[in-house]
Design a protein around this motif. Structure first.
Motif, PDB file in Angstrom:
ATOM      1  N   GLN A 224       0.838  -1.198   0.000  1.00 20.79           N
ATOM      2  CA  GLN A 224       0.000   0.000   0.000  1.00 20.79           C
ATOM      3  C   GLN A 224       0.887   1.268   0.000  1.00 20.79           C
ATOM      4  O   GLN A 224       2.004   1.215  -0.471  1.00 20.79           O
ATOM      5  N   GLY A 225       0.383   2.345   0.571  1.00 23.53           N
ATOM      6  CA  GLY A 225       1.162   3.589   0.534  1.00 23.53           C
ATOM      7  C   GLY A 225       0.807   4.464   1.719  1.00 23.53           C
ATOM      8  O   GLY A 225      -0.147   4.170   2.462  1.00 23.53           O
ATOM      9  N   THR A 226       1.559   5.542   1.881  1.00 24.19           N
ATOM     10  CA  THR A 226       1.448   6.415   3.053  1.00 24.19           C
ATOM     11  C   THR A 226       0.015   6.875   3.328  1.00 24.19           C
ATOM     12  O   THR A 226      -0.435   6.887   4.474  1.00 24.19           O
ATOM     13  N   TYR A 227      -0.727   7.225   2.265  1.00 24.19           N
ATOM     14  CA  TYR A 227      -2.071   7.789   2.496  1.00 24.19           C
ATOM     15  C   TYR A 227      -3.140   6.720   2.629  1.00 24.19           C
ATOM     16  O   TYR A 227      -4.324   7.030   2.747  1.00 24.19           O
ATOM     17  N   GLY A 233      -2.995   8.048   7.074  1.00 26.19           N
ATOM     18  CA  GLY A 233      -3.656   8.182   5.779  1.00 26.19           C
ATOM     19  C   GLY A 233      -4.926   9.008   5.851  1.00 26.19           C
ATOM     20  O   GLY A 233      -5.216   9.681   6.844  1.00 26.19           O
ATOM     21  N   THR A 234      -5.689   8.943   4.749  1.00 31.32           N
ATOM     22  CA  THR A 234      -6.895   9.749   4.614  1.00 31.32           C
ATOM     23  C   THR A 234      -8.086   9.001   5.222  1.00 31.32           C
ATOM     24  O   THR A 234      -9.030   8.638   4.539  1.00 31.32           O
ATOM     25  N   GLU A 275     -12.374   4.694  -2.983  1.00 32.63           N
ATOM     26  CA  GLU A 275     -12.996   5.991  -2.714  1.00 32.63           C
ATOM     27  C   GLU A 275     -12.065   6.867  -1.880  1.00 32.63           C
ATOM     28  O   GLU A 275     -11.040   6.418  -1.396  1.00 32.63           O
ATOM     29  N   GLY A 276     -12.490   8.113  -1.676  1.00 35.16           N
ATOM     30  CA  GLY A 276     -11.757   9.018  -0.798  1.00 35.16           C
ATOM     31  C   GLY A 276     -11.236  10.237  -1.529  1.00 35.16           C
ATOM     32  O   GLY A 276     -11.152  10.249  -2.760  1.00 35.16           O
ATOM     33  N   ALA A 358      -6.069  17.436   8.659  1.00 33.75           N
ATOM     34  CA  ALA A 358      -6.226  16.203   9.432  1.00 33.75           C
ATOM     35  C   ALA A 358      -7.334  15.297   8.914  1.00 33.75           C
ATOM     36  O   ALA A 358      -7.220  14.078   9.009  1.00 33.75           O
ATOM     37  N   THR A 359      -8.384  15.870   8.378  1.00 36.89           N
ATOM     38  CA  THR A 359      -9.530  15.012   8.069  1.00 36.89           C
ATOM     39  C   THR A 359      -9.734  14.843   6.566  1.00 36.89           C
ATOM     40  O   THR A 359      -9.392  15.732   5.773  1.00 36.89           O
TER      41      THR A 359
END
Ligand code: GDP
Ligand code: IMO
Ligand code: MG
Length: 424
Positions: A224-227, A233-234, A275-276, A358-359
């Protein structure tokens, strides 16, 4: 080569598999510390294409040892299929070459159904998971009610556990409108896979520490990855593990002072599956890349959403992971563009943001502010030396360094192992 963690600096699919394969040349042991078969890591050698899900990409090299660490979640049938698929194309996989942690948690067939049920019940608020049961498996781990790989040697425990999970979750599955679960079929699937997997199980922490005593050099292959990180992440549009560099230590039992270097992998643009929020998303870039047959998921085949490089996200990824060097893949994806956009910062309610908010709700509201750089308008795919890269590629990398403090030392100009260039 020093002990190195490879992490995704964006939303996954940055080309980690290819970079791990490239760096494995000078490593002895390759460790997967987290995630499960939600990952899909593509490695291409000439005409041969390999997509790895649970097994480290280092398996393609002779004479290297691969480890599936304690932080990984293993779907037994999926792992057996992967082992058999590699053996079928003459890649040697045996318990000497592949060592699986007896403490890794098991993704059971029930978890796959629960993943689908929970997504269905979320409706419009769905995450867009890979449907592989990852979230429910990690939830059971944290809830302290999971099964671990060591339990594969205990068929009765597997049977009882699956029966109880099916019973407890039957109402949820019915509410989601899915078929009732069949505990006998599910149990058979796991017990059958266990026959293959048990010989591979070992205390990988003890193995890795023993190996370190002999001076081996290790690569940690992040998934996966950082976000997509559960903390950084998000959230909630994330996966359920720590995908950032810290996860490599907890997921392997190798302590932080044994880590020498962190390599972040990023694409020259940005992609996201599921999504996101995605501030720099650009449907015309998606259409362009999909038209080239690129950016379809290695695990689910879904079309990836595409957008421009986001220096805000990379700046923060640099901090969270302690990135020492950046590997930038897919430079060639922008070869024909007249102009290349880079998001330098965001604006939110009239304020400048240099780091992500943050969100996920706020990230969905930011306005990305772009700088436009000249394209290189050159076919880069045949270049074989970093110094031969077009001037405008080098200035793109230099501008990114100014914006993020991250220095690019590896560049990808095509999917093949050979299309990977290292700065001297
Ligand atoms: P991972 O999950 O981070 O290992 O990345 P994936 O394998 O899911 O997705 C990366 C995709 O980009 C794969 O199809 C790779 O073959 C491909 N790829 C990696 N590096 C490059 C590159 O430099 N150029 C091109 N054209 N493709 C690349
Ligand atoms: P690699 O290792 C890209 C995404 C899913 C979804 C979210 C949660 O190949 O980079 P999950 O099934 O983990 O509960 O899904 O995370 N996702 C990935 N996206 N690359 C991956 O792995 C991913 N693994 C999970 O699309 O948005
Ligand atoms: Mg992938």
């Amino acid at each position: 080569m020093p002990n190195t963690i490879i992490v995704g600096a964006q939303w996954g699919d940055e080309g980690k598999g290819k970079i791990v394969d490239f760096l494995t040349a000078s490593a002895d042991v390759v460790v997967r510390p987290q995630g499960g078969n939600n990952a899909g890591h593509t490695v291409i050698h000439g005409k041969n294409k390999y997509v790895l899900h649970l097994i480290p990409s280092g398996i393609l090299w002779k004479g290297k040892t691969c480890v599936i660490g304690n932080g990984v979640v293993i779907d037994p049938a999926s792992l057996v299929k992967e082992i058999e698929g590699l053996i079928a194309v003459d890649i040697n996989v045996d318990p000497e070459k592949l060592r699986i942690s007896d403490r890794a948690h098991l993704t059971l067939p029930v978890h796959r159904v629960l993943d689908q049920a929970r997504e269905a019940l979320r409706g419009a608020a769905r995450i867009g998971t890979t449907g592989r049961g990852i979230g429910p498996t990690y939830a059971d781990k944290i809830h302290r009610s999971g099964l671990r790989a060591g339990d594969l040697a205990n068929p009765q425990k597997i049977r009882d556990h699956i029966a109880a999970l099916c019973e407890d979750n039957a109402p949820l599955v019915a509410e989601a409108g899915l078929e009732p679960m069949d505990p006998d079929a599910m149990t058979s699937e796991v017990i059958q896979a266990a026959e293959t997997l048990v010989p591979y199980l070992t205390d990988t922490v003890a193995y890795l520490h023993g190996a370190m005593e002999t001076g081996v050099e290790m690569l940690f292959e992040g998934a996966q990855g950082t976000y997509l990180d559960i903390d950084h992440g998000t959230y909630p549009f994330v996966t359920s593990s720590n995908t950032t560099s810290g996860g490599a230590c907890t997921g392997s039992g190798v302590p932080p002072q044994r880590i020498d270097r962190v390599v972040g992998v990023a694409k020259a643009y940005t992609t996201r599956v599921g999504e996101g929020p995605f501030p720099t998303e650009d449907p015309s870039l998606s259409e362009y890349l999909h038209g080239l047959g690129r950016e379809f998921g290695a695990t689910t085949g879904r079309a990836r959403r595409c957008g421009w490089l986001d220096a805000v996200l990379l700046r923060y990824a640099g901090m969270v992971n302690g990135i020492d060097e950046l590997a930038m893949t897919n430079i060639d994806g922008l070869d024909t563009h007249d102009e290349i956009r880079v998001c330098t910062h965001y604006e939110l309610d009239g304020e400048r943001l240099d780091l992500p908010p943050a969100t996920a709700d706020d990230l969905a509201r930011v306005i990305p502010v772009y700088e436009v750089l000249p394209g290189w308008k050159t076919d880069t795919t045949g270049i074989r030396s970093f110094d031969d890269l077009p001037e405008n590629v080098l200035s793109y990398l230099e501008r990114l360094r100014e914006l993020t403090s991250l220095r690019t030392t590896i560049v990808g100009i095509g999917p093949d192992r050979e299309q990977t260039l290292r700065r001297d």
